[in-house]
Write an enzyme that holds these catalytic residues in place. Sequence first.
Site, short mmCIF file in Angstrom:
data_model
loop_
_atom_site.label_atom_id
_atom_site.label_comp_id
_atom_site.label_asym_id
_atom_site.label_seq_id
_atom_site.Cartn_x
_atom_site.Cartn_y
_atom_site.Cartn_z
N ASP A 18 0.82 -1.21 0.00
CA ASP A 18 0.00 0.00 0.00
C ASP A 18 0.86 1.26 0.00
OD1 ASP A 18 -1.25 -2.36 1.46
OD2 ASP A 18 -2.99 -1.18 0.96
N ASP A 45 -1.44 -2.66 -4.05
CA ASP A 45 -1.80 -1.24 -3.93
C ASP A 45 -0.53 -0.40 -4.14
OD1 ASP A 45 -4.38 -1.96 -3.68
OD2 ASP A 45 -4.63 -1.26 -1.61
N TYR A 48 -2.07 4.02 -6.46
CA TYR A 48 -3.35 4.68 -6.19
C TYR A 48 -3.76 5.63 -7.31
CZ TYR A 48 -3.10 2.58 -1.60
OH TYR A 48 -3.03 1.67 -0.59
N ASN A 101 -6.25 -4.26 -4.80
CA ASN A 101 -7.51 -3.78 -5.38
C ASN A 101 -7.34 -2.47 -6.14
OD1 ASN A 101 -7.07 -3.16 -2.50
ND2 ASN A 101 -8.82 -1.78 -2.75
N HIS A 183 -2.74 -9.80 -1.33
CA HIS A 183 -3.03 -8.45 -0.82
C HIS A 183 -3.90 -8.42 0.45
CE1 HIS A 183 -3.26 -4.16 -0.92
NE2 HIS A 183 -4.56 -4.17 -1.10
N HIS A 193 -11.84 -3.33 6.69
CA HIS A 193 -11.77 -4.55 5.85
C HIS A 193 -11.82 -5.83 6.69
CE1 HIS A 193 -10.76 -1.90 2.54
NE2 HIS A 193 -9.70 -1.48 3.16
N HIS A 220 -3.08 -4.22 2.37
CA HIS A 220 -4.49 -3.82 2.34
C HIS A 220 -4.94 -3.06 3.56
CE1 HIS A 220 -8.32 -3.77 0.42
NE2 HIS A 220 -8.92 -4.62 1.21
N HIS A 222 -4.16 -0.53 6.43
CA HIS A 222 -3.13 0.50 6.52
C HIS A 222 -2.61 0.60 7.94
CE1 HIS A 222 -5.33 2.15 2.79
NE2 HIS A 222 -4.50 1.18 2.49
FE LIG Z 1 -5.98 -2.59 -0.78
#
Ligand SMILES: [Fe+2]
Length: 363
Positions: A18, A45, A48, A101, A183, A193, A220, A222
Amino acid sequence: MPISGPKSYPGRIAVVGDLGLTYNTTTTINHLTSNEPDLLLLIGDVTYANLYLTNGTGSDCYSCSFPQTPIHETYQPRWDYWGRFMQNLVSKVPMMVVEGNHEIEKQAEDKKFVAYSSRFAFPSEESGSSSTFYYSFNAGGIHFIMLGAYTDYARTGEQYKWLERDLATVDRSVTPWLVAAWHPPWYSTYKAHYREAECMRVHIEDLLYSYGVDIVLNGHIHAYERSNRVYNYNLDPCGPVHITIGDGGNREKMAINFADEPGHCPDPSSTPDPYMGGFCATNFTFGPAVSKFCWDRQPDYSAFRESSFGYGILEVKNETWALWSWYRNQDSYNEVGDQIYIVRQPHLCPINQKVCREYFAAI
Ligand SMILES: [Fe+2]
């Protein structure tokens, strides 16, 4: 990378997730570079770019990221900015990437993951996979398995069949260590999540367990979290250590709440799997949280958790010992925030894993 064998290992394997391209990302990569890694794993990730409109301005249109939306708006120069930023490091250090994602970037004609699949090289063919979404590779005495969480992972699907073939060909006398990465985590206790990847766990966990995977790396979420050895939510000396390292520095908010804190347990209906169309995250049917969706304290499988940006370094010392270190950005680059030795003891587990493997072969 050192050639495969039980006595040769890359010195320092940096693990990040991420990342994006923010001031926090800059600190993460500066500190990581100062710690001189020999290999870099990026657990999804990446840039972004999908959180920027096509005119280049940032967007908080998070619903635009959902695959039900016909087309994702995305700003591809973000990929170029990110590539130039990373060039100093990745021109010298090999990097292996697996999709998150934010790489879906759904376009017209249902095209997905176009930038991800185009901008990185994958050893898919060499590992018997025909996909950029899942592949494997060796680095010295470690066999890495990179899995796709946003493509079909059902037991009847191509990825699962490839995973079965790949695991069956691993020779643990050559690559004693088996490390898997994808991920979204299965064992995260953060509210954000929470249990979102439960369907994937239901499909794949037994197979990974039956082959004695040592370490699982995820992003995924953070924040940072490290588990004890766990299998099917129970402490199990033959299960892997799961590490969530999605704290690379992205532009979204940090995860700070835990699902086991009062008032922070999400409703099960809020966690359907939007990618596979499944719904697996039901109340627990066993254990301390039986008939509930969340524990009322930090679960036993959760060993360490902290909401700070940072990254990890894995140093495999020999067939038995590996040192895992987590570094937080607010400390100096060489000050460790969390550190453990992960010890392989396969002689304790062959019966469990053999039984599990035979059970799976039979169904
Ligand atoms: Fe993610």
